[in-house]
Write a protein that holds these residues in place. Structure first.
Motif, PDB file in Angstrom:
ATOM      1  N   ALA A  27      66.294  42.969  85.666  1.00  0.00           N
ATOM      2  CA  ALA A  27      67.151  41.853  86.277  1.00  0.00           C
ATOM      3  C   ALA A  27      68.067  41.492  85.251  1.00  0.00           C
ATOM      4  O   ALA A  27      69.136  41.214  85.436  1.00  0.00           O
ATOM      5  CB  ALA A  27      66.462  40.860  86.856  1.00  0.00           C
ATOM      6  N   GLY A  31      71.707  43.002  86.262  1.00  0.00           N
ATOM      7  CA  GLY A  31      72.430  41.950  87.123  1.00  0.00           C
ATOM      8  C   GLY A  31      72.892  40.730  86.538  1.00  0.00           C
ATOM      9  O   GLY A  31      72.954  40.512  85.469  1.00  0.00           O
ATOM     10  N   THR A  32      73.769  40.045  87.269  1.00  0.00           N
ATOM     11  CA  THR A  32      74.485  38.918  86.737  1.00  0.00           C
ATOM     12  C   THR A  32      74.247  37.683  87.717  1.00  0.00           C
ATOM     13  O   THR A  32      73.879  37.950  88.961  1.00  0.00           O
ATOM     14  CB  THR A  32      75.994  39.152  86.880  1.00  0.00           C
ATOM     15  N   TRP A  35      70.519  36.903  89.470  1.00  0.00           N
ATOM     16  CA  TRP A  35      69.673  37.941  88.612  1.00  0.00           C
ATOM     17  C   TRP A  35      69.370  37.457  87.499  1.00  0.00           C
ATOM     18  O   TRP A  35      68.078  37.738  87.101  1.00  0.00           O
ATOM     19  CB  TRP A  35      70.377  39.253  88.630  1.00  0.00           C
TER      20      TRP A  35
END
Length: 63
Positions: A27, A31-32, A35
């Motif tokens: 994550a 992700g950003t 996340w």
């Protein structure tokens, strides 16, 4: 059947913590936004478990 029961009894928490750690790492890398918060939470929980186990007194009697 008893061997299977003993396997899951012993290894369910370490496997869960390992999966949680892998999720947190992925994550954080992929992700950003939300996340990143999920990764912080996923990486903090295993550390909290380790700290709890180190702080909590052992059930075994010490000589």
């Amino acid at each position: 059947m008893a061997a299977s029961h003993n396997f899951w009894f012993v290894w369910r928490v370490p496997i869960l913590l390992g999966l949680l750690t892998v999720f947190g790492l992925l994550a954080a890398l992929l992700g950003t936004g939300a996340w990143h918060w999920a990764s912080w939470l996923a990486m903090t929980l295993p550390l909290g478990v380790v700290a709890l186990c180190l702080i909590r007194p052992s059930k075994r009697q010490r000589p």
